[in-house]
Design an enzyme around this catalytic site. Structure first.
Site, PDB file in Angstrom:
ATOM      1  N   HIS A 261       0.845  -1.200   0.000  1.00 52.80           N
ATOM      2  CA  HIS A 261       0.000   0.000   0.000  1.00 52.80           C
ATOM      3  C   HIS A 261       0.872   1.237   0.000  1.00 52.80           C
ATOM      4  O   HIS A 261       1.932   1.242   0.631  1.00 52.80           O
ATOM      5  CB  HIS A 261      -0.935   0.024   1.221  1.00 52.80           C
ATOM      6  CG  HIS A 261      -2.101   0.922   1.030  1.00 52.80           C
ATOM      7  ND1 HIS A 261      -2.031   2.284   1.256  1.00 52.80           N
ATOM      8  CD2 HIS A 261      -3.355   0.670   0.580  1.00 52.80           C
ATOM      9  CE1 HIS A 261      -3.204   2.820   0.969  1.00 52.80           C
ATOM     10  NE2 HIS A 261      -4.023   1.868   0.549  1.00 52.80           N
ATOM     11  N   ASP A 312      -7.997  -5.219  -0.574  1.00 53.97           N
ATOM     12  CA  ASP A 312      -8.480  -6.085  -1.654  1.00 53.97           C
ATOM     13  C   ASP A 312      -8.185  -7.560  -1.417  1.00 53.97           C
ATOM     14  O   ASP A 312      -8.782  -8.415  -2.063  1.00 53.97           O
ATOM     15  CB  ASP A 312      -7.841  -5.648  -2.976  1.00 53.97           C
ATOM     16  CG  ASP A 312      -8.374  -4.305  -3.430  1.00 53.97           C
ATOM     17  OD1 ASP A 312      -9.594  -4.174  -3.520  1.00 53.97           O
ATOM     18  OD2 ASP A 312      -7.565  -3.394  -3.680  1.00 53.97           O
TER      19      ASP A 312
HETATM   20  N1  CMC Z   1       4.000  -7.382  -4.856  1.00 54.24           N
HETATM   21  C1  CMC Z   1       5.317  -7.395  -4.964  1.00 54.24           C
HETATM   22  N2  CMC Z   1       6.098  -6.387  -4.647  1.00 54.24           N
HETATM   23  C2  CMC Z   1       5.497  -5.274  -4.171  1.00 54.24           C
HETATM   24  C3  CMC Z   1       4.120  -5.185  -4.030  1.00 54.24           C
HETATM   25  C4  CMC Z   1       3.351  -6.299  -4.380  1.00 54.24           C
HETATM   26  N3  CMC Z   1       2.028  -6.281  -4.270  1.00 54.24           N
HETATM   27  N4  CMC Z   1       3.792  -3.969  -3.535  1.00 54.24           N
HETATM   28  C5  CMC Z   1       4.936  -3.326  -3.380  1.00 54.24           C
HETATM   29  N5  CMC Z   1       5.954  -4.117  -3.772  1.00 54.24           N
HETATM   30  C6  CMC Z   1       7.375  -3.786  -3.739  1.00 54.24           C
HETATM   31  C7  CMC Z   1       7.818  -3.174  -5.047  1.00 54.24           C
HETATM   32  O1  CMC Z   1       8.243  -4.103  -5.982  1.00 54.24           O
HETATM   33  C8  CMC Z   1       8.941  -2.310  -4.551  1.00 54.24           C
HETATM   34  O2  CMC Z   1      10.032  -3.130  -4.233  1.00 54.24           O
HETATM   35  P1  CMC Z   1      11.519  -2.718  -4.505  1.00 54.24           P
HETATM   36  O3  CMC Z   1      11.735  -1.470  -3.671  1.00 54.24           O
HETATM   37  O4  CMC Z   1      12.301  -3.903  -4.066  1.00 54.24           O
HETATM   38  O5  CMC Z   1      11.578  -2.437  -5.978  1.00 54.24           O
HETATM   39  C9  CMC Z   1       8.416  -1.767  -3.235  1.00 54.24           C
HETATM   40  O6  CMC Z   1       7.568  -2.804  -2.742  1.00 54.24           O
HETATM   41  C10 CMC Z   1       7.647  -0.480  -3.373  1.00 54.24           C
HETATM   42  O7  CMC Z   1       6.546  -0.716  -4.261  1.00 54.24           O
HETATM   43  P2  CMC Z   1       5.872   0.352  -5.199  1.00 54.24           P
HETATM   44  O8  CMC Z   1       5.138  -0.352  -6.288  1.00 54.24           O
HETATM   45  O9  CMC Z   1       6.852   1.408  -5.586  1.00 54.24           O
HETATM   46  O10 CMC Z   1       4.853   0.992  -4.176  1.00 54.24           O
HETATM   47  P3  CMC Z   1       3.701   1.968  -4.539  1.00 54.24           P
HETATM   48  O11 CMC Z   1       3.418   2.745  -3.335  1.00 54.24           O
HETATM   49  O12 CMC Z   1       4.002   2.689  -5.784  1.00 54.24           O
HETATM   50  O13 CMC Z   1       2.506   0.972  -4.898  1.00 54.24           O
HETATM   51  C11 CMC Z   1       0.704  -0.438  -4.762  1.00 54.24           C
HETATM   52  C12 CMC Z   1       1.476   0.670  -4.073  1.00 54.24           C
HETATM   53  C13 CMC Z   1      -0.570  -0.680  -3.991  1.00 54.24           C
HETATM   54  C14 CMC Z   1       0.342  -0.021  -6.194  1.00 54.24           C
HETATM   55  C15 CMC Z   1       1.563  -1.703  -4.785  1.00 54.24           C
HETATM   56  O14 CMC Z   1       1.802  -2.145  -3.486  1.00 54.24           O
HETATM   57  C16 CMC Z   1       0.942  -2.789  -5.628  1.00 54.24           C
HETATM   58  O15 CMC Z   1       1.137  -2.818  -6.855  1.00 54.24           O
HETATM   59  N6  CMC Z   1       0.164  -3.726  -4.996  1.00 54.24           N
HETATM   60  C17 CMC Z   1      -0.530  -4.742  -5.745  1.00 54.24           C
HETATM   61  C18 CMC Z   1      -1.831  -4.220  -6.325  1.00 54.24           C
HETATM   62  C19 CMC Z   1      -2.849  -3.988  -5.234  1.00 54.24           C
HETATM   63  O16 CMC Z   1      -3.073  -4.811  -4.369  1.00 54.24           O
HETATM   64  N7  CMC Z   1      -3.547  -2.840  -5.320  1.00 54.24           N
HETATM   65  C20 CMC Z   1      -4.560  -2.455  -4.343  1.00 54.24           C
HETATM   66  C21 CMC Z   1      -4.106  -1.277  -3.539  1.00 54.24           C
HETATM   67  S1  CMC Z   1      -4.994  -0.955  -2.030  1.00 54.24           S
HETATM   68  C22 CMC Z   1      -6.642  -0.688  -2.359  1.00 54.24           C
HETATM   69  C23 CMC Z   1      -7.016  -0.062  -3.629  1.00 54.24           C
HETATM   70  O17 CMC Z   1      -6.565   1.042  -3.946  1.00 54.24           O
HETATM   71  O18 CMC Z   1      -7.823  -0.649  -4.333  1.00 54.24           O
END
Ligand code: CMC
Length: 375
Positions: A261, A312
């Site tokens: 998140h 989710d």
């Molecule tokens: N699976 C694998 N790695 C992850 C995930 C994940 N779900 N989430 C974060 N990471 C890792 C990412 O690869 C990165 O690692 P590193 O620093 O080693 O490269 C680090 O954590 C930071 O991730 P980010 O993608 O830069 O973080 P963000 O704040 O941009 O993204 C997020 C937040 C929710 C988009 C992301 O966690 C994600 O893609 N999650 C999966 C999709 C998901 O479940 N979305 C629902 C979000 S919550 C409710 C909603 O809005 O609907």
């Protein structure tokens, strides 16, 4: 020259709002100052709509009035009905529903009036119409007709009745009601921000909501709940296959849907409730498979990557146990979030300034123009 942007606007405070607040370090969520842990399971979705859209938790009389208004407002207009046979051919329900939400404006008497009173009336209509729209769409694509809503069920119970075709147990209706409360608002998430940007041009509520639907659909946002279910269904070997799936996905630098998140650095408080609900439904249905897989997955993901489940993750197994088709999981999110979106549009219009940030230019400079025949 502009500064470097925060990638993905991380940590940028983009709006002031009195609607919801997240403490990402402590893992707390508040709607108008009320802790989600106090609201969940004790406040109906209709009360929550009153809180977000009208500003207060309602008295009994105020709630009765709102419930009557919602029942009166839920009819789907002729224009959206006319579009329905065309959009059921859309690739996904969210594409169809995005178009149907837009079509609702054609028959809305306040469509282009963004005054405070008109916005209140449109918010009630949109909150009431959204579950009807999902149910009407689902019935149309499966060749039937959705059962009429009944007076002794609220929005949650009627939605389950219309989607599954049978009256939900009182407990199932209560559980789904709690799910709707948990998803109602969440500060500057992508779809709400989208709605506010559109509203801030002094565009109308239906335009803002249509845009929000487009943002919600993506798998990094609301589309994640459907992606979680598909992940679970794709894992060979059930619980025993979870660890290999997680490791392979992470080794390939893939995303694990339902984890991570932008704001929460600890457990998402909504996940705490949805985990409990998933366990209850697993026990009551006698179908513990997806709950056990979910528990195993959160254990492995935390051990390997230190990520927590978000809203989710357990929503997927909960909706599955409630008999909701997988491709309607994200539309269910929209049924709830309509309350937050419309409240944010109201709030934006009441104290508006165009939202127009700057950008950092990273392209070529000092290019020399030449006529087309010389390029
Ligand atoms: N699976 C694998 N790695 C992850 C995930 C994940 N779900 N989430 C974060 N990471 C890792 C990412 O690869 C990165 O690692 P590193 O620093 O080693 O490269 C680090 O954590 C930071 O991730 P980010 O993608 O830069 O973080 P963000 O704040 O941009 O993204 C997020 C937040 C929710 C988009 C992301 O966690 C994600 O893609 N999650 C999966 C999709 C998901 O479940 N979305 C629902 C979000 S919550 C409710 C909603 O809005 O609907």
């Amino acid at each position: 020259m502009a500064d470097k942007p925060a990638r993905g606007l991380a940590d940028v405070v983009a709006a002031s709002t009195a609607l919801s607040d997240v403490d990402g370090v402590a893992g707390r969520l508040y709607y108008r100052g009320y802790d989600i842990h106090d609201l969940a399971g004790r406040t109906s979705f209709e009360e929550c709509v009153h809180l977000l859209v009208r500003g207060t938790l309602p008295t009994t009389a105020e709630l009765d009035t709102l419930v009557a208004e919602l029942a009166e407002a839920r009819t789907i207009g002729a224009s959206a009905q006319a579009v329905l046979p065309h959009v059921i051919r859309s690739g996904t329900p969210m594409e169809a529903l995005r178009t149907l939400v837009s079509a609702l404006s054609v028959d809305d008497p306040d469509a282009s009036d963004s005054g405070a009173e008109a916005n209140q009336r449109k918010a009630v209509r949109l909150v009431a119409q959204m579950p009807m729209l999902v149910a009407t769409y689902h019935a149309a694509r499966t060749g039937g007709a959705a059962p009429d809503p009944v007076v002794d069920l609220g929005i949650a119970g009627n939605f389950l009745l219309q989607i599954t075709g049978s009256r939900p147990s009182p407990r199932a209706a209560e559980i789904f009601d709690e799910c709707l409360v948990l998803h109602a608002d969440h500060t500057m998430n992508a779809s709400t921000f989208t709605a506010r940007v559109v509203a801030a041009t002094l565009s109308d509520m239906h335009s803002a909501i249509t845009a929000a639907m487009g943002a919600l659909r993506g798998p990094l946002h609301g589309g994640a709940n459907e992606a979680v279910m598909k992940t679970m269904q794709s894992i060979d070997g059930g619980v025993d296959g979870v660890e290999a799936y997680v490791r392979q996905t992470l080794d390939a630098h893939g995303k694990l849907m339902g984890f991570g998140h932008r704001v929460y650095k600890t457990e998402d408080p909504r996940a705490t409730h949805l985990r409990r609900i998933s366990e209850e439904l697993a026990d009551s249905t006698g179908d513990r498979g997806y709950y056990k897989m979910s528990r195993r997955m959160e254990e492995v993901v935390f051990d390997v990557k230190g990520l927590y489940p978000n809203v989710d993750f357990f929503a997927a197994s909960v909706y599955h146990y409630l008999g909701i088709p997988t491709d309607l999981f994200t539309p269910v999110f929209a049924v709830s979030r309509m309350s937050g979106w419309t409240a944010h549009v109201i709030e934006q219009h009441l104290d508006n300034r165009l939202i127009r940030p700057d950008s950092e230019y990273i392209g070529e400079r000092d290019q020399k123009w030449v006529p087309i025949e010389e390029r």
